[in-house]
Write a protein that holds these residues in place. Sequence first.
Motif, PDB file in Angstrom:
ATOM      1  N   SER A  62       0.826  -1.217   0.000  1.00 25.13           N
ATOM      2  CA  SER A  62       0.000   0.000   0.000  1.00 25.13           C
ATOM      3  C   SER A  62       0.857   1.262   0.000  1.00 25.13           C
ATOM      4  O   SER A  62       0.479   2.267  -0.613  1.00 25.13           O
ATOM      5  CB  SER A  62      -0.942   0.004   1.203  1.00 25.13           C
ATOM      6  N   ASP A  63       1.995   1.214   0.665  1.00 26.57           N
ATOM      7  CA  ASP A  63       2.876   2.376   0.689  1.00 26.57           C
ATOM      8  C   ASP A  63       3.410   2.670  -0.712  1.00 26.57           C
ATOM      9  O   ASP A  63       3.484   3.830  -1.134  1.00 26.57           O
ATOM     10  CB  ASP A  63       4.038   2.133   1.656  1.00 26.57           C
ATOM     11  N   GLN A  65       1.929   1.825  -3.541  1.00 27.46           N
ATOM     12  CA  GLN A  65       0.811   2.276  -4.358  1.00 27.46           C
ATOM     13  C   GLN A  65       0.495   3.751  -4.103  1.00 27.46           C
ATOM     14  O   GLN A  65       0.199   4.505  -5.034  1.00 27.46           O
ATOM     15  CB  GLN A  65      -0.406   1.400  -4.093  1.00 27.46           C
ATOM     16  N   LYS A  66       0.583   4.185  -2.856  1.00 31.53           N
ATOM     17  CA  LYS A  66       0.363   5.601  -2.530  1.00 31.53           C
ATOM     18  C   LYS A  66       1.455   6.462  -3.153  1.00 31.53           C
ATOM     19  O   LYS A  66       1.196   7.561  -3.652  1.00 31.53           O
ATOM     20  CB  LYS A  66       0.350   5.794  -1.014  1.00 31.53           C
ATOM     21  N   CYS A  68       3.094   5.807  -5.897  1.00 26.77           N
ATOM     22  CA  CYS A  68       2.824   5.896  -7.339  1.00 26.77           C
ATOM     23  C   CYS A  68       1.728   6.919  -7.632  1.00 26.77           C
ATOM     24  O   CYS A  68       1.833   7.710  -8.584  1.00 26.77           O
ATOM     25  CB  CYS A  68       2.429   4.533  -7.890  1.00 26.77           C
ATOM     26  N   LEU A  69       0.674   6.911  -6.838  1.00 23.83           N
ATOM     27  CA  LEU A  69      -0.421   7.859  -7.052  1.00 23.83           C
ATOM     28  C   LEU A  69       0.053   9.304  -6.921  1.00 23.83           C
ATOM     29  O   LEU A  69      -0.343  10.177  -7.709  1.00 23.83           O
ATOM     30  CB  LEU A  69      -1.549   7.586  -6.050  1.00 23.83           C
ATOM     31  N   LYS A  70       0.906   9.559  -5.944  1.00 20.47           N
ATOM     32  CA  LYS A  70       1.420  10.915  -5.747  1.00 20.47           C
ATOM     33  C   LYS A  70       2.309  11.334  -6.907  1.00 20.47           C
ATOM     34  O   LYS A  70       2.230  12.466  -7.388  1.00 20.47           O
ATOM     35  CB  LYS A  70       2.206  10.986  -4.434  1.00 20.47           C
ATOM     36  N   TRP A  93      10.856   4.373  -5.545  1.00 25.55           N
ATOM     37  CA  TRP A  93      10.206   4.289  -4.233  1.00 25.55           C
ATOM     38  C   TRP A  93      11.229   4.027  -3.136  1.00 25.55           C
ATOM     39  O   TRP A  93      11.225   4.687  -2.094  1.00 25.55           O
ATOM     40  CB  TRP A  93       9.151   3.184  -4.259  1.00 25.55           C
TER      41      TRP A  93
END
Length: 253
Positions: A62-63, A65-66, A68-70, A93
Amino acid sequence: MKKNWRFVYQDNQYFGECLPCTLTVFNTIIDSAQVAWKIATRQEVDKAVAEGLPLDKWTLNSDFQKFCLKREAQPRAGVMFRQLTIAEKLLQWTQSLKESLPCFIFAGSAFDRVPVTDKMGNPVLDANGQPKMRRRRLLKGIHLSGLFMFDADHLTIDPYEVYQRTLVPGFPWEVRLAHKTSSGQGLRLVCEIKIELGNIADNQICLARDLQLMGVLGRTGKPVVDDSCIDASRISYACRREDIYFIDEENLF
């Protein structure tokens, strides 16, 4: 009365204030579960990418994925980020995990307080209408500690083998801290500076020679000695307790 610290630290290298690093603070950082997770994750992902191992474990994190979204939400950089491979995104990352670690500034015992400014460069005022002041990591306001940092990374041998060279009788340097770096492939030494040899750069050159690392190339094909450490305000990313080979608490705190 002797101070109970010799160097300073920042919770975050980008906006953290430079504060005294006491033994209690140092222990809290190197024993932090968050620090341990970031370093372990960086090493595991980097190894998986380098060896072509499955990456599913990390792409579902989840970290990540967050992260990547940012990145994708950034106006310009987002376009380029979306074109990267999964492996390349994962490496970005892990680099961000490294850069978010608390850091130490071993060559500095303190920094002068300077006014806090907003994005427009205007001074920020406190509740009493007075300018807010912070101890920022600026060379102009550094107070030297008498220590200097030496960094050798991307070693082709176990960093501990290089550290063992400091244990040879007659080794001419006072080592106060020695540990493996967050990459798992480097050695960091914190030593007393020898004023008679010159500045930090001069000391690093002499130490590199005594460690038999002068001109040695690492895994990347570049010299293992990091010459950017000649900056007295250079940061040193936190390590885990398990990565420490030696620490001289009496002369550091």
